[in-house]
Design a protein around this motif. Structure first.
Motif, PDB file in Angstrom:
ATOM      1  N   TRP A   1       0.964  -1.225   0.359  1.00  0.00           N
ATOM      2  CA  TRP A   1      -0.130   0.301  -0.148  1.00  0.00           C
ATOM      3  C   TRP A   1       1.061   1.075   0.059  1.00  0.00           C
ATOM      4  CZ3 TRP A   1      -4.128   0.911  -1.467  1.00  0.00           C
ATOM      5  CH2 TRP A   1      -5.516  -0.921  -1.112  1.00  0.00           C
TER       6      TRP A   1
ATOM      7  N   VAL B   1       3.492   0.706  -4.123  1.00  0.00           N
ATOM      8  CA  VAL B   1       2.684   0.655  -5.057  1.00  0.00           C
ATOM      9  C   VAL B   1       1.664   1.633  -5.337  1.00  0.00           C
ATOM     10  CG1 VAL B   1       0.952  -1.023  -7.154  1.00  0.00           C
ATOM     11  CG2 VAL B   1       2.541  -1.908  -5.270  1.00  0.00           C
ATOM     12  N   PRO B   2       0.872   2.383  -4.574  1.00  0.00           N
ATOM     13  CA  PRO B   2       0.223   3.864  -5.479  1.00  0.00           C
ATOM     14  C   PRO B   2       1.567   5.046  -5.413  1.00  0.00           C
ATOM     15  CG  PRO B   2      -0.514   2.798  -3.332  1.00  0.00           C
ATOM     16  CD  PRO B   2       0.767   2.492  -3.586  1.00  0.00           C
TER      17      PRO B   2
ATOM     18  N   PHE C   1       4.724   4.678  -6.920  1.00  0.00           N
ATOM     19  CA  PHE C   1       5.200   4.419  -7.996  1.00  0.00           C
ATOM     20  C   PHE C   1       4.422   4.994  -9.219  1.00  0.00           C
ATOM     21  CE2 PHE C   1       7.855   1.110  -6.998  1.00  0.00           C
ATOM     22  CZ  PHE C   1       9.041   1.648  -7.363  1.00  0.00           C
ATOM     23  N   LEU C   2       2.560   4.148  -8.831  1.00  0.00           N
ATOM     24  CA  LEU C   2       1.521   4.703 -10.544  1.00  0.00           C
ATOM     25  C   LEU C   2       1.475   5.754  -9.729  1.00  0.00           C
ATOM     26  CD1 LEU C   2      -0.804   1.435  -9.836  1.00  0.00           C
ATOM     27  CD2 LEU C   2       0.606   1.781 -11.143  1.00  0.00           C
ATOM     28  N   PHE C   3       0.775   7.083  -8.617  1.00  0.00           N
ATOM     29  CA  PHE C   3       0.239   8.736  -8.760  1.00  0.00           C
ATOM     30  C   PHE C   3       2.036   9.194  -7.987  1.00  0.00           C
ATOM     31  CE2 PHE C   3      -3.150   5.539  -7.981  1.00  0.00           C
ATOM     32  CZ  PHE C   3      -3.710   5.550  -9.397  1.00  0.00           C
TER      33      PHE C   3
ATOM     34  N   SER D   1       1.075   7.693  -0.740  1.00  0.00           N
ATOM     35  CA  SER D   1       1.156   6.897  -0.329  1.00  0.00           C
ATOM     36  C   SER D   1       0.223   6.264   0.098  1.00  0.00           C
ATOM     37  CB  SER D   1       2.136   7.064   0.927  1.00  0.00           C
ATOM     38  OG  SER D   1       2.951   5.634   1.693  1.00  0.00           O
TER      39      SER D   1
ATOM     40  N   THR E   1       2.823  17.599  -5.670  1.00  0.00           N
ATOM     41  CA  THR E   1       2.906  17.143  -6.645  1.00  0.00           C
ATOM     42  C   THR E   1       2.736  17.653  -8.059  1.00  0.00           C
ATOM     43  OG1 THR E   1       2.393  15.164  -6.312  1.00  0.00           O
ATOM     44  CG2 THR E   1       2.047  14.580  -8.502  1.00  0.00           C
TER      45      THR E   1
END
Length: 108
Positions: free
Chosen positions: A63, A66-67, A69-71, A75, A98
């Motif tokens: 959790w 993965v987020p 890397f994607l977003f 986190s 961001t």
């Protein structure tokens, strides 16, 4: 027949009960040194211990990574762990930083 004849008393080994309920969350070898302390706990404390929602470190890692890397660094591990306040703080920091990082990246 007396009242004591109808009631059964079990000599419950609380350690075995805790070990069975937490076998997939806590390694038995790490739990075993605490056997005497666990057996000395009251039934109420054992019930409270068994009702704890143990979190697996691998799921928390997933959790968190993965987020990210994607977003672009988001986190979600704090939400999984149940720490909602820190989760909201991390999300707000991500939400505010961001767009700034993306704009700075395009300008560079």
């Amino acid at each position: 027949m007396s009242q004591n004849d109808n009631s059964l008393e079990f000599n419950t080994d609380f350690f075995d009960l805790v070990a069975v309920f937490t076998y997939d969350k806590i390694d038995f070898n790490l739990l075993f040194p605490y056997k005497f302390q666990i057996n000395a706990l009251s039934k109420e404390k054992i019930n409270r211990l068994l009702l704890l929602d143990f979190k697996t470190p691998l799921k928390a890692f997933v959790w968190g990574i993965v987020p990210a890397f994607l977003f672009f660094g988001l986190s979600l591990d704090r939400f999984y762990k149940g720490d909602k306040i820190l989760g909201v703080v991390k999300f707000l920091l991500w939400f505010c930083s961001t767009p700034l990082l993306i704009v700075c990246g395009f300008l560079a």
